[in-house]
Design a protein around this motif. Structure first.
Motif, PDB file in Angstrom:
ATOM      1  N   PRO C 137       0.801  -1.231   0.000  1.00  0.00           N
ATOM      2  CA  PRO C 137       0.000   0.000   0.000  1.00  0.00           C
ATOM      3  C   PRO C 137       0.831   1.277   0.000  1.00  0.00           C
ATOM      4  CG  PRO C 137      -0.748  -1.518   1.688  1.00  0.00           C
ATOM      5  CD  PRO C 137       0.531  -2.056   1.169  1.00  0.00           C
ATOM      6  N   ASN C 138       1.966   1.277   0.697  1.00  0.00           N
ATOM      7  CA  ASN C 138       2.791   2.481   0.743  1.00  0.00           C
ATOM      8  C   ASN C 138       3.670   2.531  -0.506  1.00  0.00           C
ATOM      9  OD1 ASN C 138       4.360   4.641   1.336  1.00  0.00           O
ATOM     10  ND2 ASN C 138       5.043   3.926   3.339  1.00  0.00           N
ATOM     11  N   VAL C 139       3.279   3.394  -1.454  1.00  0.00           N
ATOM     12  CA  VAL C 139       3.990   3.422  -2.742  1.00  0.00           C
ATOM     13  C   VAL C 139       5.445   3.811  -2.552  1.00  0.00           C
ATOM     14  CG1 VAL C 139       3.884   4.291  -5.081  1.00  0.00           C
ATOM     15  CG2 VAL C 139       1.818   4.099  -3.772  1.00  0.00           C
ATOM     16  N   VAL C 140       5.714   4.688  -1.552  1.00  0.00           N
ATOM     17  CA  VAL C 140       7.090   5.123  -1.318  1.00  0.00           C
ATOM     18  C   VAL C 140       7.973   3.916  -1.003  1.00  0.00           C
ATOM     19  CG1 VAL C 140       8.562   6.505   0.167  1.00  0.00           C
ATOM     20  CG2 VAL C 140       6.396   7.412  -0.588  1.00  0.00           C
ATOM     21  N   THR C 141       7.476   2.999  -0.160  1.00  0.00           N
ATOM     22  CA  THR C 141       8.263   1.814   0.173  1.00  0.00           C
ATOM     23  C   THR C 141       8.492   0.949  -1.055  1.00  0.00           C
ATOM     24  OG1 THR C 141       7.404   1.783   2.409  1.00  0.00           O
ATOM     25  CG2 THR C 141       8.308  -0.263   1.587  1.00  0.00           C
ATOM     26  N   SER C 142       7.456   0.776  -1.889  1.00  0.00           N
ATOM     27  CA  SER C 142       7.629  -0.120  -3.036  1.00  0.00           C
ATOM     28  C   SER C 142       8.617   0.465  -4.034  1.00  0.00           C
ATOM     29  CB  SER C 142       6.287  -0.430  -3.695  1.00  0.00           C
ATOM     30  OG  SER C 142       5.780   0.707  -4.320  1.00  0.00           O
TER      31      SER C 142
END
Lengths: 146, 146, 187
Positions: C137-142
């Protein structure tokens, strides 16, 4: 710092909470703000505040210097090893699909987990090592001169 | 005729540039090395904020998808998200920034141990005196010709 | 409207903090104000939707960097000497540089424009791919750990190198070895 009773009591209560929060930030980074970089810094802060309030020697007993130096290198090694592992499994460097070929999304989750862990360990190690290096230097003036 | 839309649309950038230039002024005009590092930090943070502001979308929200009870992503096309790419680049840049800042601070500590001052002007004066001393010694060794 | 107001208030506080740092000669106050500056910039980053970055800035800028700077001034000096140079030349340099930068922003798209070039490439692919390929869900992490894993590996290596550099400079690992060698030569 023997006279700051309130600081010492509050720090004792806070350190555990800070470490727990660091683990939460580390492993919940997929769902909420956070990740290896932030968790590493927060984990380091727990040891730094312990060192500030109880003295450098106590902090070094809890988290010895040789271990910190090993962690600095260990994190980068975990990160690079994840890439090499996917390379050996016949995929591209850092292509996490390799870790679960039947279901690449799960492979991605494992890869991200490993990589963030590596980042967290290195950042913790570096920040604590830097603090130890700064605090371990003999100061040119006494505490009372401030 | 003043174009107010243009000014409102660019005001943020200009304010960031004012902050950047304040940082640059501290770096150039102040001789104390610690203060130079603080100025550099201000400059750096302003560049970070400028970079992030390029990725901002009006009416957008933080780029984290909502999750339902089962842990699956619930995609809602009506929600606008800000651009996550600058966030990633700056996130890592902040941690790299503190690592390099601490390297600079370590250098300052070593400079003070060698020169007993962290003022730029004093260091330059000592350097000049040392090189003058060197020239004198080598000059007499060469028979006054150097 | 309320967003703009919050922005302007935060900006005013940031500018005053920066000016105070310029004026004050007491280094302890300067270091504390730089912590304040970091905290205020973290607030501003939240209004710019960069929650991950704000989190990092609050932890790093207001936490660790303040501790390290305090450690440095404890080992060096607590006040800045009054500078004998005039501030006029730096002021002119800074004004000219700022004017050039402002000139550069005139061609930029408006703040928050959804059709700006920065918003149209790469980022939409990452946003969509984060659901289909990675399911995080957290695009920054992906993006951080998967799409741009190379970058992050490099940045971890930079942090590692900087840490080694500080250890070499301060912890005396190098000096101890040199002293050992000198002792051996003496024997």
């Amino acid at each position: 710092m023997h006279h700051h009773l309130i600081l010492r009591v509050v720090t004792k209560m806070l350190v555990g909470t800070i470490i727990l929060f660091a683990f939460y930030v580390q492993f919940h980074g997929d769902f909420s703000p956070g990740g290896g970089f932030q968790a590493g810094v927060i984990m380091a802060v727990a040891f730094i505040i312990y060192g500030i309030v109880f003295g450098l020697q106590k902090a070094k007993q809890v988290f010895p210097e040789w271990l910190v130096h090993k962690l600095v290198a260990l994190g980068v090694l975990i990160y690079a090893a994840t890439g090499v592992a996917s390379l050996l499994l016949g995929y591209n460097f850092l292509d996490y699909g390799a870790f679960n070929p039947g279901h690449p999304i799960y492979g991605q989750h494992w890869g991200i987990f490993a990589v963030e862990l590596g980042v967290g360990i290195t950042v913790t190690g570096v920040m604590v090592a830097i603090y130890y290096a700064f605090a371990g230097r003999p100061p040119p003036m006494k505490d009372e001169d401030w | 005729m003043i174009n107010w839309d243009f000014i409102v649309g660019h005001l943020n950038y200009w304010l960031f540039i004012i902050l950047m230039m304040t940082g640059l002024y501290i770096v150039v005009a102040r001789g104390n090395l610690v203060k130079k590092i603080v100025g550099l930090n201000i400059f750096q943070t302003s560049v970070f904020m400028f970079y992030i502001s390029i990725g901002k979308v009006t009416g957008g929200t933080a780029p984290i998808y909502p999750v339902n009870r089962q842990g699956d992503i619930e995609y809602d096309p009506t929600i606008i998200y800000s651009n996550p790419l600058p966030h990633v680049l700056i996130l890592t840049a902040i941690v790299v920034g503190i690592a390099t800042t601490s390297l600079a601070l370590a250098l300052i500590i070593r400079i003070r141990e060698e020169y007993d001052t962290i003022e730029e002007e004093d260091i330059l004066r000592i350097e000049r005196e040392m090189s003058a001393q060197d020239n004198k010694e080598h000059g007499s060794a060469m028979g006054g010709r150097a | 409207m309320i967003d703009t107001l919050i922005d302007l208030i935060l900006f005013a506080m940031l500018v005053f903090t920066a000016l105070a740092i310029v004026r004050i000669n007491h280094l302890f106050a300067v270091v504390m104000l730089s912590g304040v500056f970091s905290l205020l910039s973290a607030l501003l980053l939240v209004t710019l939707d960069a929650v991950d970055v704000a989190f990092t800035e609050a932890a790093v800028g207001a936490g660790i960097s303040t501790v390290l700077m305090l450690g440095t001034i404890a080992l060096t000096a607590r006040t800045q000497k009054k500078s004998s140079r005039s501030g006029l030349v730096p002021f002119i340099v800074v004004t000219v540089t700022g004017a050039v930068l402002v000139y550069g922003t005139l061609d930029m798209p408006d703040f928050g424009d959804p059709n700006a070039p920065a918003q149209l490439h790469v980022a939409p692919e990452y946003m969509a791919g984060s659901i289909e390929d990675i399911d995080v869900p957290n695009v920054v992490t992906s993006i951080l750990a998967s799409y741009r894993g190379y970058d992050t590996l490099g940045e971890t290596a930079v942090v590692f190198t900087a840490g080694i550099g500080v250890l070499m400079l301060l912890s005396g690992l190098g000096r101890r070895r040199r002293e050992d060698e000198e002792e051996e030569e003496d024997v």
